[in-house]
Motif scaffolding. Structure first.
Motif, PDB file in Angstrom:
ATOM      1  N   HIS A 147      -9.328   6.308   5.792  1.00  0.00           N
ATOM      2  CA  HIS A 147     -10.166   5.191   6.574  1.00  0.00           C
ATOM      3  C   HIS A 147     -10.159   3.962   5.645  1.00  0.00           C
ATOM      4  N   ALA A 148     -10.528   4.204   4.576  1.00  0.00           N
ATOM      5  CA  ALA A 148     -10.587   2.907   3.620  1.00  0.00           C
ATOM      6  C   ALA A 148      -9.117   2.041   3.678  1.00  0.00           C
ATOM      7  N   LEU A 149      -8.133   2.805   3.592  1.00  0.00           N
ATOM      8  CA  LEU A 149      -6.853   2.166   3.744  1.00  0.00           C
ATOM      9  C   LEU A 149      -6.459   1.344   5.114  1.00  0.00           C
ATOM     10  N   SER A 150      -6.908   2.165   6.427  1.00  0.00           N
ATOM     11  CA  SER A 150      -6.668   1.574   7.333  1.00  0.00           C
ATOM     12  C   SER A 150      -7.512   0.450   7.517  1.00  0.00           C
ATOM     13  N   SER A 151      -8.763   0.290   7.262  1.00  0.00           N
ATOM     14  CA  SER A 151      -9.773  -0.925   7.322  1.00  0.00           C
ATOM     15  C   SER A 151      -9.021  -2.076   6.247  1.00  0.00           C
ATOM     16  N   ILE A 152      -8.584  -1.762   5.117  1.00  0.00           N
ATOM     17  CA  ILE A 152      -7.929  -2.817   4.444  1.00  0.00           C
ATOM     18  C   ILE A 152      -6.815  -3.296   5.055  1.00  0.00           C
ATOM     19  N   LYS A 153      -5.904  -2.396   5.554  1.00  0.00           N
ATOM     20  CA  LYS A 153      -4.708  -2.944   6.177  1.00  0.00           C
ATOM     21  C   LYS A 153      -4.993  -4.075   7.398  1.00  0.00           C
ATOM     22  N   PHE A 187      -0.164  -4.139   4.933  1.00  0.00           N
ATOM     23  CA  PHE A 187       0.864  -3.541   3.864  1.00  0.00           C
ATOM     24  C   PHE A 187       1.854  -2.767   4.824  1.00  0.00           C
ATOM     25  N   ASP A 188       2.981  -2.228   3.848  1.00  0.00           N
ATOM     26  CA  ASP A 188       3.699  -1.106   4.708  1.00  0.00           C
ATOM     27  C   ASP A 188       3.579   0.226   3.953  1.00  0.00           C
ATOM     28  N   SER A 189       3.196   0.010   2.623  1.00  0.00           N
ATOM     29  CA  SER A 189       3.053   1.644   2.133  1.00  0.00           C
ATOM     30  C   SER A 189       1.707   1.189   1.211  1.00  0.00           C
ATOM     31  N   ALA A 190       1.351   2.403   0.730  1.00  0.00           N
ATOM     32  CA  ALA A 190       0.205   2.321  -0.213  1.00  0.00           C
ATOM     33  C   ALA A 190       0.295   3.708  -0.986  1.00  0.00           C
ATOM     34  N   TRP A 191      -0.093   3.449  -2.514  1.00  0.00           N
ATOM     35  CA  TRP A 191      -0.115   4.532  -3.297  1.00  0.00           C
ATOM     36  C   TRP A 191      -1.593   4.382  -4.214  1.00  0.00           C
ATOM     37  N   TRP A 192      -2.377   5.370  -3.886  1.00  0.00           N
ATOM     38  CA  TRP A 192      -3.703   5.488  -4.882  1.00  0.00           C
ATOM     39  C   TRP A 192      -3.344   6.734  -5.866  1.00  0.00           C
ATOM     40  N   ALA A 193      -3.685   6.295  -6.970  1.00  0.00           N
ATOM     41  CA  ALA A 193      -3.669   7.555  -8.205  1.00  0.00           C
ATOM     42  C   ALA A 193      -4.678   7.393  -9.072  1.00  0.00           C
ATOM     43  N   MET A 194      -5.077   8.643  -9.515  1.00  0.00           N
ATOM     44  CA  MET A 194      -6.002   8.807 -10.783  1.00  0.00           C
ATOM     45  C   MET A 194      -5.046   9.555 -11.970  1.00  0.00           C
ATOM     46  N   THR A 195      -5.048   8.946 -13.113  1.00  0.00           N
ATOM     47  CA  THR A 195      -4.381   9.345 -14.275  1.00  0.00           C
ATOM     48  C   THR A 195      -5.193   9.391 -15.494  1.00  0.00           C
ATOM     49  N   PHE A 215       9.890  -0.310  -1.218  1.00  0.00           N
ATOM     50  CA  PHE A 215       8.759  -1.374  -1.381  1.00  0.00           C
ATOM     51  C   PHE A 215       9.821  -2.325  -2.006  1.00  0.00           C
ATOM     52  N   ARG A 216       9.372  -3.675  -1.568  1.00  0.00           N
ATOM     53  CA  ARG A 216       9.829  -4.960  -2.334  1.00  0.00           C
ATOM     54  C   ARG A 216       8.950  -5.934  -2.711  1.00  0.00           C
ATOM     55  N   HIS A 217       7.632  -6.096  -2.153  1.00  0.00           N
ATOM     56  CA  HIS A 217       6.436  -6.930  -2.946  1.00  0.00           C
ATOM     57  C   HIS A 217       5.642  -5.838  -3.013  1.00  0.00           C
ATOM     58  N   ALA A 229      -1.695   0.676  -5.455  1.00  0.00           N
ATOM     59  CA  ALA A 229      -0.678  -0.323  -5.170  1.00  0.00           C
ATOM     60  C   ALA A 229      -0.434  -0.637  -3.890  1.00  0.00           C
ATOM     61  N   LEU A 230      -0.358  -1.616  -3.339  1.00  0.00           N
ATOM     62  CA  LEU A 230      -0.191  -2.087  -1.790  1.00  0.00           C
ATOM     63  C   LEU A 230       1.389  -2.709  -1.840  1.00  0.00           C
ATOM     64  N   SER A 231       2.179  -2.149  -0.744  1.00  0.00           N
ATOM     65  CA  SER A 231       3.493  -2.749  -0.766  1.00  0.00           C
ATOM     66  C   SER A 231       4.162  -3.183   0.355  1.00  0.00           C
ATOM     67  N   ARG A 232       4.833  -4.435   0.459  1.00  0.00           N
ATOM     68  CA  ARG A 232       5.507  -4.603   1.939  1.00  0.00           C
ATOM     69  C   ARG A 232       7.017  -4.577   1.687  1.00  0.00           C
ATOM     70  N   HIS A 233       7.701  -4.132   2.635  1.00  0.00           N
ATOM     71  CA  HIS A 233       9.075  -3.558   2.528  1.00  0.00           C
ATOM     72  C   HIS A 233       9.839  -4.663   3.001  1.00  0.00           C
TER      73      HIS A 233
END
Length: 331
Positions: free
Chosen positions: A35-41, A46-54, A122-124, A142-146
């Protein structure tokens, strides 16, 4: 014109935060991040997204959570295979709490980054990493555009940088709210809590939890729970009795809620000693306790000597008081 543009972006950010803070209290964990990524979009396309915890353990990154949209599900494994030659990863790790804007030329500047970009499309890239110093944990998005032609603007970079601390806070709130809801037992007493995964890494911890853990283990700094607790967690146990606190946890999927409570003297008693103490404090004689539990009277006397020593009492009257006190509710 610049003031008007800033006003529009501020209003968009305010509207987004109101939406997401409401959603993080209402939605299940599995639904909130999509839901959060959809609202941000809708506000930051953006075309793709990657969220992670390390976490970084012995100079090696360990992924404790990874969520992707528009990218391969094994994105974390692809990145680990080229991490030493990834210009994007090195840059955002060196610049915590900043949102960096990577162009196609920068993405293609090393062999590893170029391969990953070609593999995933991804490109940008707009990338932000936030560090939780208390538990040595990194969250990144990371949000990316292709398409090479669709660059991220400086205002979009600033928008994401302002958003990220709020988003991390919302994720913490969402996890804790959902797990408390699932664990609701009707008890009004609240214990300090944390959320951990099956490797013992702390995803979120209340301040009181961290304070008590640090008092019990002064040299502990995370990112995983203290070694005595971790050892039992990995063995499938659900509690640890430290000298001053009880640590207990329960699982909801791949995450556990860990709770702390003060230790009472009764915590030192074995199950058999608790049975003997309960029967004897209830008014039974040595022989009656022995008959009830299938023990010899001499064994009952031995258990009672041990019980009195552990509880630091000297007679039956004191045992009765212990059993009838709030701290003796377990008996």
């Amino acid at each position: 014109m610049m003031k008007e543009t800033t006003r529009v972006h501020s209003q968009e950010l305010s509207d987004l935060l109101l939406d997401l803070y409401s959603a993080c209290h209402e939605l299940a964990m599995s639904a909130f991040l999509p839901h959060a990524l959809s609202s941000i979009k809708r506000r930051l396309p953006f075309d793709s997204a990657w969220w992670a915890m390390t976490t970084l353990v012995d100079d090696q990154y360990k992924f404790h959570a990874s969520y992707v949209e528009g990218l391969p599900q094994n994105m974390h494994l692809l990145w680990l295979s080229i991490q030493q030659d990834d210009v994007v990863g090195k840059a955002f790790v060196a610049n915590p709490d900043q949102t960096l804007n990577f162009t196609p030329d920068q993405v293609d500047s090393t062999k590893g980054s170029r391969w990953l970009a070609r593999t995933t499309g991804f490109r940008h890239v707009l990338c932000t990493v936030n560090v939780k110093l208390m538990i040595a944990q990194r969250h990144f998005l990371a949000l990316s555009r292709h398409d090479d032609r669709h660059a991220f603007s400086e205002s979009e970079r600033c928008f994401k940088e302002l958003l990220m601390p709020h988003l991390n806070s919302m994720l913490d709130i969402n996890r804790m709210t959902e797990l408390r809801r699932l664990h609701a037992q009707g008890s009004e007493q609240r214990q300090p809590m944390a959320v951990v995964d099956r490797l013992g890494a702390i995803h979120h911890a209340e301040a009181a939890f961290m304070e008590q853990i640090k008092r019990q283990w002064p040299r502990w700094w995370g990112p995983r729970v203290p070694a005595p607790v971790l050892d039992l967690l990995l063995k499938g146990e659900t509690s640890h009795a430290a000298p001053n606190i009880m640590v207990q946890w329960f699982w909801v999927g791949d995450l556990a809620v860990m709770e702390l409570s003060p230790r009472s003297p009764q915590d030192a008693l074995s199950r058999r000693e608790l049975e003997v103490a309960k029967c004897f404090a209830g008014g039974a004689s040595y022989k009656e306790v022995a008959q009830s539990l299938g023990l010899a009277p001499a064994t009952v006397r031995h258990h009672l000597r041990v019980i009195y020593g552990k509880l630091e009492i000297s007679d039956k009257a004191a045992l009765v008081r212990k059993c009838n006190s709030d701290g003796g509710a377990a008996l």
